[in-house]
Design an enzyme around this catalytic site. Structure first.
Site, PDB file in Angstrom:
ATOM      1  N   HIS A  66       0.860  -1.190   0.000  1.00 32.42           N
ATOM      2  CA  HIS A  66       0.000   0.000   0.000  1.00 32.42           C
ATOM      3  C   HIS A  66       0.894   1.236   0.000  1.00 32.42           C
ATOM      4  O   HIS A  66       1.646   1.444   0.950  1.00 32.42           O
ATOM      5  CB  HIS A  66      -0.911  -0.007   1.234  1.00 32.42           C
ATOM      6  N   LEU A  67       0.807   2.015  -1.075  1.00 35.73           N
ATOM      7  CA  LEU A  67       1.638   3.225  -1.156  1.00 35.73           C
ATOM      8  C   LEU A  67       0.844   4.485  -0.787  1.00 35.73           C
ATOM      9  O   LEU A  67       1.407   5.560  -0.665  1.00 35.73           O
ATOM     10  CB  LEU A  67       2.254   3.357  -2.551  1.00 35.73           C
ATOM     11  N   ARG A  68      -0.464   4.338  -0.651  1.00 37.71           N
ATOM     12  CA  ARG A  68      -1.363   5.356  -0.065  1.00 37.71           C
ATOM     13  C   ARG A  68      -1.583   6.619  -0.896  1.00 37.71           C
ATOM     14  O   ARG A  68      -2.399   7.457  -0.507  1.00 37.71           O
ATOM     15  CB  ARG A  68      -0.874   5.786   1.322  1.00 37.71           C
ATOM     16  N   ASN A  98      -6.558   0.870  -2.760  1.00 39.81           N
ATOM     17  CA  ASN A  98      -7.403   1.507  -1.733  1.00 39.81           C
ATOM     18  C   ASN A  98      -6.846   2.873  -1.335  1.00 39.81           C
ATOM     19  O   ASN A  98      -6.504   3.134  -0.198  1.00 39.81           O
ATOM     20  CB  ASN A  98      -7.610   0.598  -0.510  1.00 39.81           C
ATOM     21  N   ASP A 156      -8.788  -4.844  -2.376  1.00 39.70           N
ATOM     22  CA  ASP A 156      -8.100  -5.186  -1.121  1.00 39.70           C
ATOM     23  C   ASP A 156      -8.362  -4.188   0.000  1.00 39.70           C
ATOM     24  O   ASP A 156      -8.471  -2.988  -0.206  1.00 39.70           O
ATOM     25  CB  ASP A 156      -6.592  -5.299  -1.336  1.00 39.70           C
ATOM     26  N   HIS A 236      -2.769 -12.520   0.973  1.00 40.17           N
ATOM     27  CA  HIS A 236      -2.429 -12.759   2.389  1.00 40.17           C
ATOM     28  C   HIS A 236      -3.132 -13.963   3.035  1.00 40.17           C
ATOM     29  O   HIS A 236      -3.920 -13.805   3.969  1.00 40.17           O
ATOM     30  CB  HIS A 236      -2.639 -11.501   3.233  1.00 40.17           C
ATOM     31  N   ASP A 309       2.265  -7.030   2.010  1.00 46.85           N
ATOM     32  CA  ASP A 309       1.073  -6.306   2.476  1.00 46.85           C
ATOM     33  C   ASP A 309       1.495  -5.113   3.348  1.00 46.85           C
ATOM     34  O   ASP A 309       0.853  -4.805   4.363  1.00 46.85           O
ATOM     35  CB  ASP A 309       0.090  -7.211   3.228  1.00 46.85           C
ATOM     36  N   HIS A 313       0.608   3.209   8.492  1.00 40.45           N
ATOM     37  CA  HIS A 313      -0.398   4.061   9.129  1.00 40.45           C
ATOM     38  C   HIS A 313       0.318   5.102   9.986  1.00 40.45           C
ATOM     39  O   HIS A 313       1.487   4.919  10.346  1.00 40.45           O
ATOM     40  CB  HIS A 313      -1.331   3.235  10.011  1.00 40.45           C
TER      41      HIS A 313
HETATM   42  O1  DOR Z   1      -4.187  -4.965   7.720  1.00 40.40           O
HETATM   43  C1  DOR Z   1      -4.525  -4.564   6.617  1.00 40.40           C
HETATM   44  N1  DOR Z   1      -4.307  -3.306   6.227  1.00 40.40           N
HETATM   45  N2  DOR Z   1      -5.165  -5.408   5.782  1.00 40.40           N
HETATM   46  C2  DOR Z   1      -5.710  -4.988   4.619  1.00 40.40           C
HETATM   47  O2  DOR Z   1      -6.253  -5.803   3.910  1.00 40.40           O
HETATM   48  C3  DOR Z   1      -5.663  -3.578   4.247  1.00 40.40           C
HETATM   49  C4  DOR Z   1      -4.521  -2.900   4.883  1.00 40.40           C
HETATM   50  C5  DOR Z   1      -4.565  -1.393   4.775  1.00 40.40           C
HETATM   51  O3  DOR Z   1      -4.853  -0.875   3.690  1.00 40.40           O
HETATM   52  O4  DOR Z   1      -4.272  -0.730   5.768  1.00 40.40           O
END
Ligand code: DOR
Length: 439
Positions: A66-68, A98, A156, A236, A309, A313
């Protein structure tokens, strides 16, 4: 750019069943020559990187991170995430859609690709949404996404709950020969849950997420892949039961592949400890028995690839009650060190580990990646299998400091990462020597 000779390393390239001490010459961004320890390259005029004591292998490929960006730049950007990738030995990362807006149309794919070209330290391959806005109600423009270069489709973070929508998505995906990369979770079974269902959750007074919540959806998706003939990739995988379901599907010739994360291979639910929100992840950390089944599945080819994955955050997202904290682990920079514990414990051999990070994920995305074949892009990772280091999130390149491994001692460290012939990362101890004859 001057050619670079990587000298006297232990070259391991599972794509060619190669494991020997030798040297490798990079020129014009490509692998130009590979020779045994006592051989010299045919040309003169190059810099030298002494790889004595290091493993030299194809650059790692991450099928799932996830590069956000766009939308959640406070958590990560394409620039910071790809720098984290380079520090972790990854030269290709596939990023999940996402974001905000989600990657559900061409303009967002174009944005991600152009930002990555400008600011990225490594190659970024976007994954497009299955459904518009990841809402699970209407299919995204799957054809347009394919033309704009996505390597697969996924919502995802969320599953596609409506089986009819999933069936349609699979049918469309066949036309573009791209995989459906599914987050398998029954949201009703997991409702209110925040860690694995079991004794630890009971002790902590937290609502559990049962293994069956994953397995129910793995079963449904395998049935739909059988019905449609689509390529299904299970993201995952975290439970022993899922491994068995995937094994049986493969035995029946259904087109299914699977990935597992470093954290699901190495950490159990006990890591939640005293409500450590950095150990909160979806799917949740499971049990020793699950870990053993995942490792066995990996060795036997039931699970094709290891994917991080990587889910960065902010501190605010994690500094709260366990139930309210965001799910995810910032994993790019600790992946190799964690995974090497399996090699040091004798649970996995080094060549299998490298194959699951290189040529195996490469099969899913196609092209000349994950190999040290002559003329392929010079994407190379150099690591010291025995170097001990302590995880310090403060020095992560990732903006996400959310790791349950902070302060842990790991053995095995990435020392340099070369992307398309250029050094994308090097440890401070690595020096380039200028003593190659200047041509
Ligand atoms: O723990 C997770 N974080 N599982 C996911 O499927 C999404 C991801 C996120 O985008 O933070």
């Amino acid at each position: 750019m001057r050619p670079l000779l990587i000298k006297d390393g232990r070259i391991i390239d599972p794509s060619r069943k190669l494991d020997e001490t030798g040297s490798l010459l990079i020129a014009e961004g490509k692998i130009a020559w590979l020779g045994k320890a006592d051989e010299n390259p045919p040309q003169s005029g190059y810099d030298v990187l002494n790889a004595g004591g290091l493993v030299v292998c194809p650059g790692f490929i991450d099928l799932h991170c996830h590069l956000r960006q766009p939308g959640f730049e406070e958590k990560e950007t394409i620039a910071s995430g790809t720098r984290a990738a380079a520090r972790g030995g990854f030269t290709t990362v596939c990023c999940m859609p996402n974001t905000n807006p989600p990657i559900d149309n061409r303009s967002v794919v174009d944005f991600v690709r152009s930002t990555a070209e400008r600011e990225g330290a490594v190659r970024v391959l976007p994954i497009g949404c299955i459904s518009k806005g990841r809402q699970g109600k209407e299919l995204a423009e799957m054809g347009e996404l394919a033309v704009s270069g996505v390597i697969g489709y996924s919502d995802d973070g969320s599953p596609v709950t409506n089986a009819q929508i999933m069936r349609q998505a699979m049918e469309y995906s066949r036309a573009f020969d791209l995989p459906i990369m599914e987050h398998c979770e029954d949201l009703r079974l997991d409702e209110g849950g925040c860690m694995n269902e079991g004794i630890t959750a009971t002790r902590l007074g937290l609502r559990g997420m049962p293994a069956a919540a994953e397995e129910v959806m793995v079963t449904r998706n395998i049935a739909l892949a059988k019905l449609t003939g689509a390529r299904l990739h299970i993201c995952h995988v975290s439970t022993a039961g899922s491994v068995e379901l995937i094994r049986r599907a493969k035995e029946q010739g259904i087109s299914v592949t699977a990935e597992v994360t470093p954290h699901h291979l190495t950490l159990t639910e006990e890591k939640v400890g005293d409500y450590d929100t950095n150990a909160k992840v979806s799917p949740p950390l499971r049990t020793k028995r699950d870990i053993q089944a995942l490792i066995k599945g990996l060795k036997e080819g039931v699970i094709d690839a290891i994917a991080t994955d990587h889910a960065p955050h902010t501190e605010v997202d994690k500094l709260c009650e366990f139930g309210n904290a965001a799910s995810g682990i910032s994993g790019l920079e600790t992946a190799l060190g964690s995974l090497m514990s399996l090699v040091h414990d004798g649970q996995l051999d080094l060549t299998t580990l490298i194959s699951k990070l290189t040529c195996e994920p490469a099969k899913l995305i196609g092209g000349k990646l994950g190999t040290l074949e002559i003329d392929s892009p010079a994407d190379i990772t150099l690591f010291d299998p025995d170097k001990e280091w302590t995880v310090d999130p403060a020095i992560f390149a990732s903006k996400g400091k959310n790791t349950p491994l902070a302060g842990s001692a790991l053995k095995g460290k990435v020392m340099a990462t070369i992307f398309e012939g250029k050094l994308a990362y090097k440890d401070d101890s690595i020096k380039l020597e200028d003593k190659g004859q200047r041509g």
